[in-house]
Design an enzyme around this catalytic site. Structure first.
Site, PDB file in Angstrom:
ATOM      1  N   THR B 151       0.705  -1.279  -0.109  1.00 38.90           N
ATOM      2  CA  THR B 151       0.171   0.254  -0.041  1.00 38.90           C
ATOM      3  C   THR B 151       1.102   1.275   0.007  1.00 38.90           C
ATOM      4  O   THR B 151       1.352   1.947  -1.014  1.00 38.90           O
ATOM      5  CB  THR B 151      -1.228   0.296   1.398  1.00 38.90           C
ATOM      6  OG1 THR B 151      -0.105  -0.136   2.506  1.00 38.90           O
ATOM      7  CG2 THR B 151      -2.133  -1.205   1.030  1.00 38.90           C
ATOM      8  N   LYS B 177       4.441  -6.480   3.645  1.00 41.59           N
ATOM      9  CA  LYS B 177       4.053  -5.776   3.426  1.00 41.59           C
ATOM     10  C   LYS B 177       3.625  -5.238   5.125  1.00 41.59           C
ATOM     11  O   LYS B 177       2.994  -5.394   6.406  1.00 41.59           O
ATOM     12  CB  LYS B 177       3.173  -5.208   2.711  1.00 41.59           C
ATOM     13  CG  LYS B 177       1.326  -6.005   3.217  1.00 41.59           C
ATOM     14  CD  LYS B 177       0.807  -5.015   3.492  1.00 41.59           C
ATOM     15  CE  LYS B 177       0.448  -3.557   2.972  1.00 41.59           C
ATOM     16  NZ  LYS B 177      -0.284  -2.770   3.673  1.00 41.59           N
ATOM     17  N   THR B 188       0.904  -9.592  12.152  1.00 37.85           N
ATOM     18  CA  THR B 188       1.821  -8.074  11.561  1.00 37.85           C
ATOM     19  C   THR B 188       0.714  -7.357  10.276  1.00 37.85           C
ATOM     20  O   THR B 188       0.005  -8.213  10.390  1.00 37.85           O
ATOM     21  CB  THR B 188       3.196  -7.963  10.805  1.00 37.85           C
ATOM     22  OG1 THR B 188       3.545  -7.064   9.625  1.00 37.85           O
ATOM     23  CG2 THR B 188       2.987  -9.422   9.386  1.00 37.85           C
ATOM     24  N   GLU B 272       5.436   4.450   7.377  1.00 38.09           N
ATOM     25  CA  GLU B 272       5.246   5.979   6.403  1.00 38.09           C
ATOM     26  C   GLU B 272       6.594   7.209   6.663  1.00 38.09           C
ATOM     27  O   GLU B 272       6.170   7.043   8.277  1.00 38.09           O
ATOM     28  CB  GLU B 272       4.193   5.663   6.614  1.00 38.09           C
ATOM     29  CG  GLU B 272       3.328   4.291   6.329  1.00 38.09           C
ATOM     30  CD  GLU B 272       1.716   4.932   6.429  1.00 38.09           C
ATOM     31  OE1 GLU B 272       0.727   4.779   5.424  1.00 38.09           O
ATOM     32  OE2 GLU B 272       1.507   5.376   7.448  1.00 38.09           O
TER      33      GLU B 272
END
Lengths: 399, 399
Positions: B151, B177, B188, B272
């Protein structure tokens, strides 16, 4: 009613109290040393951080309350006096002793708090010589003291309330500071509630704890609990007014609660880098602990905080956080969620809300998130703020 | 030894496995649908989010493992299929059914995971017609699948390991991911560990849980636990090699642990907006739970994360967080703290470290924080990342 203090207002202290501030030279230009003084020995209660790494002033003050014989609280900003070892305790005592000497009272009659960078030794060479003048300058308003305890705060936080009781009127004044490392656990960063009411030290303690639990303990800026959190209640009886009836007690407790909530919200609204105050109200819960954790969890989530900063009605993140905080799946399946008064999710389904309309409402600086779990009578409110690039900037460049 | 997958490497799948990816049209340009297929019925175990708000695919898959009869795991990205009510369950089943039909197996032989925005209904009009071609395209490398599940990840995360056991060699390949809403609690965001080893479903479950507890469950990007976390272990026995000796079992478990830690660290490093991977190692603890909480707490703290982003050795924030996580005061008083191998705090006192030297070391992209509590033999490592303006930017503009 309550008069917010910041700005041009003058926040009057209760009878028999004075407060002062001075720049001792620890910080550049800004005042960095403050004191609150009662003319007569005062009742004092305190609640303190549950952090295991307690600053020297926290350990000193915690050992001395509740008390009915306190004259002053001295507070310095710029240096937290936390993680400073034996030298930290010695220097804290030097600061307290100097204040006691200038006031003409004993060391046991002075409480103390510190806020600032962790791990720096108190600069007593600058602080001690400034104390006599600090005390001389004390006067009847709260703003100077409120400024002296500010760190990354943008506005001083004060409020005052005149209360009519059965046998006369009393004043309650509150002062606090916050901004960063705000996730209080038993107390806020620094809070002072002072009154000229006549109460016992035991009632002072219960009253303070009750108010703190629903106010300072329900705010969060960044989820980091400080080493220096303290909240004090001083009541010197100078009004001569006692709490004579049950109604008096309720009135006084309610006023302390309201004052604490007002100050707590001021801290959240002035969180580092914040542009919005976020209020999360959970109703219809059947479990106080889960309701508290869930309300606080929503104010803590960086994903929710950034979405609100971006004025984005990304309600899925709120639902995810409620689930992560263990709100039971059956309650999540029936709950309703409102943003700025617009219901956008209910009974497990997103509602056909007008996205642009909600986005426009999120431009306001006060954000209301309301969650009805439809399972009981328990309600809980928590306050936080949005997360901005400014927060990152402030804390990237702090020390 | 382990070969990191990202970049130009080709990560080979174990014998009897293939994987594929396709753009179904849910996302623009990027692949958004992937599948891992075993030629023969395979053992499969899974661990799943503890979030009470579980996505439809999580509830579906959780009910089917451990199993010794799984043929495939299908995964879509862009839509999490969480908080989507009954329609969400129906559409999840439609996706699974279509995969089972194309594979010629039963619905119970297909596991499923989803990742993306919460609260949007699966776009089955686009997904279902793409499934036959998705399966046709499946081949023996992992990269395409790894890309399809990304993503906000910047790099695909794969790794593979060839293991010599007493009776032959087996391959273990891992794919994961992460990026945002990363604070796993039992699993996760998404992790897949596949092997051609021959093991029982019960051992597969224990093996996976052991590895996940020391890897995926010890990373955090933002403290937000997802609604969609899943981690799977598939073992199809296609190598014909079993775990015959105790040494084989240990070797295999160690390899799964290492692979999981490698993938978990990749997720933290690619958090992020992150520019640094932060490793926090606590040694000398006498309490596993406190050590875990403390190590994770340091990786969670926005104040520590922003300080590291600013390459600022602001160790006071680390000490404050350890105290907030209830590391006992007597251990804080004797502990030592190292940053990048330089001891900067010990026995309650800051050491005379050369600040500029440590600042220079903090410019590296791998940050090591080591804390010795000097009180026992328990050790625990956690991984996280720094907090940058980019994180705020990504999440302000997400939905």
């Amino acid at each position: 009613m309550m008069t917010p203090g910041p700005g041009l207002n003058r926040t009057l202290l209760p009878k028999g109290f004075s407060a002062g501030a001075i720049n001792s030279g620890v910080r550049r230009y800004r005042p960095d040393l403050g004191i609150i003084i009662s003319d007569v020995p005062s009742v004092a209660a305190g609640v303190f951080t549950l952090n295991q790494c307690k600053a020297a002033p926290v350990i000193f003050s915690q050992a001395r309350v509740p008390s009915d014989n306190i004259r002053a609280i001295i507070t310095n900003s710029g240096q937290a006096n936390a993680a400073t070892g034996d030298t930290g305790f010695e220097r804290n005592l030097m600061m307290v002793s100097a204040a006691a000497k200038s006031l003409g009272c004993s060391i046991d009659q002075v409480l103390v708090a510190s806020t600032g960078v962790i791990g720096h030794q108190l600069d007593t060479d600058k602080i001690l010589p400034a104390i006599p003048e600090l005390i001389e300058r004390a006067h009847e308003t709260a703003e100077a003291f409120a400024s002296a305890i500010m760190t990354t705060d943008l506005v001083p936080k004060t409020a005052t309330n005149e209360l009519q009781l059965s046998s006369g009127s009393v004043r309650i004044t509150g002062i606090s500071k916050g901004s960063g490392m705000i996730h209080p656990n038993m107390a806020t960063m620094l809070g002072y509630i002072i009154s000229d009411v006549k109460i016992s030290k035991d009632f002072a303690h219960i009253c303070l704890k009750t108010a703190v639990d629903m106010s300072f303990n329900m705010i969060s800026v960044d989820g980091d609990s400080s080493t220096n959190d303290c909240c004090f209640l001083m009541a010197n009886g100078a009004s001569g007014v006692e709490l004579k009836t049950e109604e008096d007690i309720l009135k006084f407790q309610t006023a302390v609660n309201e004052l604490s909530i007002f100050l707590a919200k001021s801290i959240a609204a002035d969180g580092e880098g914040a542009s919005k105050l976020v209020e999360v109200e959970i109703i219809g819960s059947d479990d106080k602990e889960i309701a508290k954790r869930a309300a606080r969890g929503v104010t803590l989530s960086p994903l929710i905080k950034t979405a609100l900063h971006g004025e984005d009605p990304n309600w899925g993140r709120i639902l995810a956080r409620l689930g992560a905080e263990q709100v039971p799946a059956d309650q999540l399946a029936k709950m309703s969620l409102s943003l700025q008064g617009v219901k956008i999710f209910e009974n497990g389904q997103p509602l056909a809300f007008v996205r642009d309309e909600v986005k426009a409402l999120l431009k306001q600086s006060n954000i209301f998130i309301k969650i009805d779990l439809k399972s009981g009578d328990v309600r809980q409110t928590a306050w936080g703020c949005d997360l901005s690039k400014k927060y990152v900037e402030i804390n990237t460049e702090y020390s």
